[in-house]
Design a protein around this motif. Structure first.
Motif, PDB file in Angstrom:
ATOM      1  N   ALA A 166       0.520  -1.220   0.285  1.00 44.93           N
ATOM      2  CA  ALA A 166      -0.442  -0.185  -0.268  1.00 44.93           C
ATOM      3  C   ALA A 166       0.840   1.211   0.146  1.00 44.93           C
ATOM      4  N   PHE A 167       1.888   1.346   0.984  1.00 45.87           N
ATOM      5  CA  PHE A 167       3.110   2.202   0.851  1.00 45.87           C
ATOM      6  C   PHE A 167       3.083   2.727  -0.840  1.00 45.87           C
ATOM      7  N   LEU A 168       3.225   1.556  -1.471  1.00 49.53           N
ATOM      8  CA  LEU A 168       4.091   1.252  -2.729  1.00 49.53           C
ATOM      9  C   LEU A 168       3.109   1.964  -3.793  1.00 49.53           C
ATOM     10  N   PHE A 169       1.958   2.045  -3.120  1.00 50.50           N
ATOM     11  CA  PHE A 169       0.737   2.248  -4.563  1.00 50.50           C
ATOM     12  C   PHE A 169       0.545   3.828  -4.480  1.00 50.50           C
ATOM     13  N   TYR A 170       0.541   4.109  -3.048  1.00 52.81           N
ATOM     14  CA  TYR A 170       0.529   5.581  -1.678  1.00 52.81           C
ATOM     15  C   TYR A 170       1.402   6.302  -2.822  1.00 52.81           C
ATOM     16  N   PHE A 171       3.031   6.120  -3.010  1.00 51.67           N
ATOM     17  CA  PHE A 171       3.963   6.709  -3.167  1.00 51.67           C
ATOM     18  C   PHE A 171       4.140   7.428  -4.837  1.00 51.67           C
TER      19      PHE A 171
END
Lengths: 361, 361, 361
Positions: free
Chosen positions: C349-354
């Motif tokens: 989720a971190f990856l897709f957020y950034f």
């Protein structure tokens, strides 16, 4: 008997002052000098942990077990050799997962026809490793593909966030291993204690053990300083890249103490210990040493360390974990499994040896 | 009963002389002509191996088992059709791992509700395959990313080094399988002998078996010459790329004899044999046929063969091994597992069919 | 008790008419409003399936189980929000495989020391998922690398072909699960029936259940319309990309009903049901919802939907399946396994957020 290698400590220091340009000689003598020091660090930690009771002892062992790797990496970090630091992290994982475990399976298998260990624990280690690799992939991907469009602030946030996630996962892993499910790892822990208690040597007192630990750490830092200082020159002299030196030499030297005991245990048919040491060490590097280095880089390094690995490094680690999981997933080993793991290590070392330093990763 | 296909041997030769431009007809008739020849090679090898005792017999079987693939690839190599050679290697692995095993699981599962086999052996095969893929990935990566910066000499060294590593791993694998741990594969070997001894047919004498082997090999080379000669024309006529023809047609033809027996064994509920033939064949191709072709290319080919596969080829092989390992890892099969493997084969064949020949890989 | 959330249905409608610009409020209220509707869809399907007998009931459950996801995706499809549709498919798989299963393992593990389930079923789910991912990889690879050289017609053919292959694999999977090998999943089915029959509530009549199903579906479509309409505005207001909203919010909302029951079952130590719901739902999305959306796009969407995912999406899904397979492959769970899965979800989720929206994928 490893202790006679201590002779290399003064030899290295003398050589470095007399012929400071003999990089290659200094480098390999410093490598030899670190071996007994690393062994002493591991040994004194174990002696302290006997006095502190199981839980804290386990914590100490888990934390100081990779002290040599951490010290070497910290020195390289301060010197700003970021590629070498990253390479030594990857290299330490490959060395434990493929080389140490491979040689242990091979030598153990030459003595015993089949050897068995607890598959549940080795499965847990594999998933931990995969989790760690995933969290290393994310910032690397980000750096490679999206960094140009993103604000630098975002990149840093992601990097710090990942380091934090890894440390939390590590803390919960210790809780799981030491508190809630110790029976998962029990045969390993039990025999380890055993080994310790009956190994003939008397217990050290706390002051003696603590003194040795401090002394050994100072020595390790000193030798690492010399080692890292000579690394670049050695690389040039031998035509090896910074990455190759980090991935192969620094990693093997840093992990030699533990690799040695993993192999020794396999020769005694204590495979749970072998697997526990080799794979446990990988996990500590991925979940503890790596994020600690990221956080430490804000204090000691010229600029923050980013966990952005190249394509080849991530690929190597991913394949290593996959084959490690497949090979060790059924709780049985034999000499040929050792050959398989060692072969993969040799193949990957080949790749990093031939990889040009300026390659687009 | 496969022997009536021998009629296609003269038919192909005649057609090639009479209508040399009928590429497509020649190609498919040569495909049919090779089937009984390949069967004869496998059969005579088995008859010889009965006379030589277990160890040498096993060695012979393991070495000549993929003779048809080797002969076809050798002919294509001499003709300089490097893409087709590489494609036929990948294709042979996919055909054995997904298609032969998938159809065997499917047809076996339609007759028997659940079928069981030794999971330890299938796990070993999977790790062998992964080792092989890793050693194929390394030179490919090198060629793709680093070749421009590296000296050609380095590239060649890496290529030869990998071929050597694969052959050593194969030699040790034979040692493991035939000498130190035959019990690992025992049920397979035992039933195989069984099968042989009681299959009703009388044993062939050594001269007869050796004569058949030589004759069949010469015939195979002749038909392969015709097959490979017509392949390019057929590809153009049907709008298929060299890669697709290699991956699908050459691979299926070359492995048909073994695939056939793998499927037949599944229908008799001898799953250990099925898995042993299908996966064992993959390993021979990756660890024996591939490096032998690399070494042979220095002698017979216009320039050395490099094991540099494209992204799609490596990805397909990697995914095939992963799903093969997952599906066969628990030692049980049913018809739906066969559907899964076959589906993946169809999907990958789709990809290679639609992939443009000039694609950047 | 989830029913009081129905209050959000009128609230959302009112808000949307009164303050049509309050995107963020509307979006999150519509999210809440969909929860009880999704629950009602699942519930009425189950009541109908009681009347129809096992086979058809199973079919109904398997088909309508992901109706909420399907309805939301259909609405987004009609609005031409293709990125959001693709993201919601990936997100639904990640949410079921990592988040729902992870929280279920974690909360179940906090109450029970070790929990067990049938490893054969979870292994089957894993291979199904891998098959699905492979068939999603193929058109994506094709689009990314080869589309420029290929005729558009070919691309469309490949896309349709894959959708068909997936639907056939799904039909055979239903046949396997419901007809030929129900005992594979038996403990799950048995307890599910159990649960249903003895959960205290009376059975609904067919008219009542069918009426509820139709009503709930209409409501779901209405709320989805509002939800999707507000999604873009919400993304801009909160600085989130279309992809992130699809992957995280739409996916969690669409799958909430099922995730909730997976978690509830884990708290009751019915792990077979937990695994069956969470992993079964993934498979339905990959093998049924995805190809249905492709086919439906020819009718309802401005132009055909292509299943061409970016590098990050495919990588995330691949890693999720790999770790899901490793974690759930041995049929045992504990709280730490839950932590592992949840950690991986958070990392992704971190990856897709950034990830920047305009990134080259």
């Amino acid at each position: 008997m490893i202790n006679w290698l201590f002779i290399f400590v003064p030899l290295t220091v003398v050589l470095e002052h007399v012929v400071p340009m003999a990089y290659t000689w200094i480098f390999f003598m410093a490598c030899l000098a670190i071996l007994p020091i690393a062994h002493l660090i591991v040994e004194s930690t174990e002696h302290i942990s006997v006095h502190t009771g199981d839980a804290i002892g386990g914590l100490l062992n888990a934390t100081f077990g990779n002290a040599p790797e951490l010290i070497i990496a910290m020195v390289a970090l301060r010197a700003g050799l970021f590629d070498m630091v990253r390479a030594s992290l990857i290299g330490a994982i490959l060395a434990n997962l493929l080389l140490a475990l491979g040689i242990a399976f091979l030598l153990g298998g030459l003595r015993y026809h089949n050897q068995e260990y607890n598959p549940a624990a080795s499965r847990l280690y594999s998933t931990m490793m995969l989790t760690a690799v995933i969290s290393l992939v994310v910032p690397s991907t980000f750096n490679r593909f999206f960094a140009a469009q993103a604000a630098p602030r975002q990149e840093e946030l992601l990097n710090l966030g990942m380091a934090l996630v890894l440390l939390i996962a590590y803390a919960l892993y210790l809780l799981f291993m030491l508190k809630t499910h110790p029976e998962f790892f029990s045969s390993a822990v039990a025999s380890a204690e055993d080994e310790e208690h009956h190994s003939g040597a008397a217990q050290w007192s706390i002051p003696k053990a603590a003194g040795c630990l401090v002394l050994a750490s100072v020595l390790a830092a000193w030798m690492s300083e010399i080692l890292v200082g000579a690394a670049e020159g050695t690389g040039k002299a031998l035509g090896m890249s910074q990455t190759f030196i980090g991935i192969v030499f620094l990693a093997i030297v840093g992990g030699a103490a533990e690799s040695g005991s993993a192999i020794a245990m396999a020769r005694k048919n204590k495979m749970d210990l072998t697997v526990g040491i080799a794979l446990g060490s990988c996990i500590q590097i991925a979940l503890f040493v790596a994020p600690v280095l990221v956080l430490a880089s804000y204090v000691v390094a010229p600029h923050p360390l980013e966990l952005s690995f190249g394509r080849a490094e991530l690929g190597a680690m991913f394949l290593a974990i996959l084959i490690g999981a497949m090979v060790s997933g059924d709780g049985r080993s034999n000499w040929y499994k050792g050959v398989q793991l060692t072969t993969v290590y040799v193949i990957l070392a080949f790749l990093f040896y031939f990889m040009p330093e300026t390659a687009p990763q």
